[in-house]
Scaffold this motif. Structure first.
Motif, short mmCIF file in Angstrom:
data_model
loop_
_atom_site.label_atom_id
_atom_site.label_comp_id
_atom_site.label_asym_id
_atom_site.label_seq_id
_atom_site.Cartn_x
_atom_site.Cartn_y
_atom_site.Cartn_z
N UNK A 151 15.61 -32.39 58.77
CA UNK A 151 16.97 -32.14 58.31
C UNK A 151 16.97 -31.76 56.82
N UNK A 152 16.12 -32.40 56.04
CA UNK A 152 16.00 -32.02 54.62
C UNK A 152 15.48 -30.58 54.51
N UNK A 153 14.47 -30.25 55.35
CA UNK A 153 13.93 -28.89 55.30
C UNK A 153 14.98 -27.86 55.69
N UNK A 154 15.86 -28.24 56.62
CA UNK A 154 16.90 -27.30 57.06
C UNK A 154 17.86 -26.99 55.91
N UNK A 155 17.93 -27.91 54.95
CA UNK A 155 18.85 -27.69 53.81
C UNK A 155 18.14 -27.02 52.64
N UNK A 156 16.87 -26.64 52.85
CA UNK A 156 16.08 -26.12 51.73
C UNK A 156 16.73 -24.91 51.07
N UNK A 169 17.08 -31.12 40.04
CA UNK A 169 17.00 -32.22 41.01
C UNK A 169 15.54 -32.39 41.41
N UNK A 170 15.25 -33.47 42.10
CA UNK A 170 13.89 -33.67 42.59
C UNK A 170 13.91 -34.35 43.96
N UNK A 171 12.93 -34.01 44.79
CA UNK A 171 12.79 -34.70 46.07
C UNK A 171 12.22 -36.07 45.80
N UNK A 172 12.70 -37.08 46.51
CA UNK A 172 12.18 -38.43 46.26
C UNK A 172 11.71 -39.07 47.58
N UNK A 173 10.67 -39.93 47.46
CA UNK A 173 10.14 -40.58 48.67
C UNK A 173 10.77 -41.97 48.83
N UNK A 174 10.31 -42.69 49.84
CA UNK A 174 10.94 -43.97 50.17
C UNK A 174 10.93 -44.96 48.99
N UNK A 175 9.78 -45.02 48.28
CA UNK A 175 9.70 -45.98 47.17
C UNK A 175 10.72 -45.64 46.08
N UNK A 176 10.81 -44.35 45.81
CA UNK A 176 11.76 -43.93 44.76
C UNK A 176 13.22 -44.16 45.23
N UNK A 177 13.44 -43.92 46.53
CA UNK A 177 14.79 -44.16 47.07
C UNK A 177 15.16 -45.62 46.85
N UNK A 193 17.29 -36.31 44.55
CA UNK A 193 17.99 -37.01 43.47
C UNK A 193 18.37 -36.02 42.37
N UNK A 194 19.64 -36.01 42.00
CA UNK A 194 20.12 -35.16 40.89
C UNK A 194 20.53 -36.13 39.78
#
Ligand SMILES: Cc1cc2nc3c(=O)[nH]c(=O)nc-3n(C[C@H](O)[C@H](O)[C@H](O)COP(=O)(O)OP(=O)(O)OC[C@H]3O[C@@H](n4cnc5c(N)ncnc54)[C@H](O)[C@@H]3O)c2cc1C
Length: 417
Positions: A151-156, A169-177, A193-194
């Motif tokens: 779903x994230x890729x579909x919004x690329x 903005x930056x893509x963030x992984x589970x730990x960062x979330x 994350x923006x």
């Protein structure tokens, strides 16, 4: 006996668009009278999510949207709904919306939104620097959350466009979330994350503070409903429901979702509809929310306000008269409870508001067809708070006969004629 009031500029509507326009006009030396038929600033501007969403430059009518829509419509409490009683009425608007989703129109909409949102960011920075208003705006950052990597890729493509437009903005992984929003359900592993995301502490308090400021600096308020506008020789006459008249040098129509009828009295037929939205505001402390959370696959947001935690969104194409269906607000709240385990649901206040929406997702900012003394400022859809200061700047430039900061051609009232 009906009375006639004479004034320099009449602003009809005390929502965020009318109040902000009044502030800018006043700053430019104009004498302002505001006209309001209901409670001050209690329209759509009172209950929105409070997000200054400058990076939202992707028009909703995008290529492929009509393939997604039936899936959403299938769920009666999903992010998009059309009550059967309103379906025949909304059909012409939907047809225009579909046409706006063609690649060429989409590109035009994208460019136009980029321009107005850039201006909006610059103008809102001036507002945020005003001592009377600075406390209402803070940088919380925005977390856009997706159900899956697919779903994230579909919004690329959307994120690529935002990047090209200069939004960071930056893509963030589970730990960062988990660091950015402790306590979010573990199923969410994909987000963007923006850091620059801006939040208004409470949209009603903000709008009301602008209104109060304008009044404290000498503007006046008239209570009443504008029913028609007529150009009589050099004068522009607004007639109220009780027969009173206001003769103004300039008139700004900022009546949100109710602007269509007034524009029609001047011969401007605008395809303005409303996208009704719902939310629930839970008391302060319902969750330790650190920032705005967009649940992109579910069409709702959770925002931290000074007055509580607001959970809401959804689009209901149901016109101005149907009764609200608060099961929509409940459906979003139930999902929010799953997504934010521990969210306390007691004591919530439900609300429904009327987004004033044009089929191409662009506002109407421009002069009336035959009466240049009347300036339209409505139709901001999902972005009225965001675009309010830009709109106010453009309206003021038009009222004073100055060159506008950006072209207002994409926002002209007659673009669908
Ligand atoms: C659920 C929801 C969430 C949203 N979240 C956001 C967000 O986070 N960020 C964002 O930028 N936008 C958001 N929006 C959109 C935003 O709220 C609207 O675009 C904006 O409030 C429109 O402002 P307005 O001043 O045009 O209209 P309104 O606030 O509706 O004001 C119109 C005013 O005109 C008055 N009026 C109408 N007709 C007459 C008349 N004939 N005579 C006299 N007075 C009249 C009304 O009484 C009202 O006070 C959201 C909307 C909804 C519904």
């Amino acid at each position: 006996m009906p009375k006639t009031l004479k004034c320099d500029v009449l602003v009809v509507g005390t929502g965020i668009i009318g109040s902000m326009a009044a502030l800018y006009l006043q700053n430019a030396g104009r004498d302002v009278v505001l006209l309001e038929r209901g409670d001050i600033s209690r329209g759509a501007s009172s209950g929105n999510a409070g997000i200054l969403a400058f990076p939202e430059i992707i028009p909703i009518p995008a290529p492929g949207i009509m393939k997604k829509a039936p899936r959403w419509l299938f769920d009666p409490l999903g992010p998009l709904s059309v009550p059967p009683a309103y379906a025949p009425k909304i059909a012409p608007w939907l047809w225009r919306f579909w046409r706006a989703s063609a690649e060429r129109s989409f590109r035009h909409g994208l460019k136009s939104l980029m321009e107005i949102n850039r201006l909006a960011a610059i103008e809102m920075a001036h507002i945020a620097a005003m001592p009377e208003l600075s406390s209402f705006i803070s940088k919380t950052g925005t977390l856009d959350i997706y159900d899956s990597e697919a779903s994230l890729n579909a919004a690329r493509r959307d994120w690529d466009e935002k990047e090209k437009a200069g939004f960071a903005f930056q893509r963030v992984d589970r730990n960062e979330i988990e660091e950015l929003q402790p306590g979010l359900a573990p199923q969410f592993r994909h987000a963007v994350f923006s850091a620059d995301g801006l939040q208004v502490s409470d949209p009603y308090d903000f709008t009301r503070a602008i209104f109060d400021l304008v009044i404290s600096r000498g503007a006046s308020l008239r209570k009443g409903e504008a029913q028609r506008i007529d150009a009589v020789g050099e004068s522009t006459i607004v007639t109220l429901e009780n027969g009173d008249k206001i003769d103004a040098d300039k008139v700004v129509i900022a009546c949100g979702a109710w602007s269509k009828k007034l524009a029609a009295t001047l011969g401007n037929i605008v395809p303005l509809e409303t996208e009704r939205g719902y939310n629930t505001t839970l008391p302060v402390g319902a969750f330790n929310l650190t920032r705005q959370l967009y649940f992109n696959d579910h069409g709702f947001v959770v925002t931290p306000l000074s007055t509580g935690i607001r959970v809401g969104g959804a689009v209901e194409l149901g016109g101005l008269d149907l009764k609200p269906n608060f099961r929509r607000a409940e459906a979003m709240l139930k999902k929010a409870e799953r997504f934010l385990p521990g969210l306390k649901l007691e004591g919530g206040r439900q609300w429904m508001g009327f987004r004033p929406s044009m089929p191409d997702c662009l506002p109407v900012i421009g002069t009336a067809r035959t009466t240049p003394s009347v300036i339209y400022a409505f139709g901001h859809g999902h972005l009225g708070l965001t675009q309010s200061a830009a709109t106010a700047r453009l309206v003021t430039q038009m009222a004073n006969g100055d060159e506008t900061s950006i072209s207002v051609d994409p926002f002209r009232p007659g673009r669908f004629s």
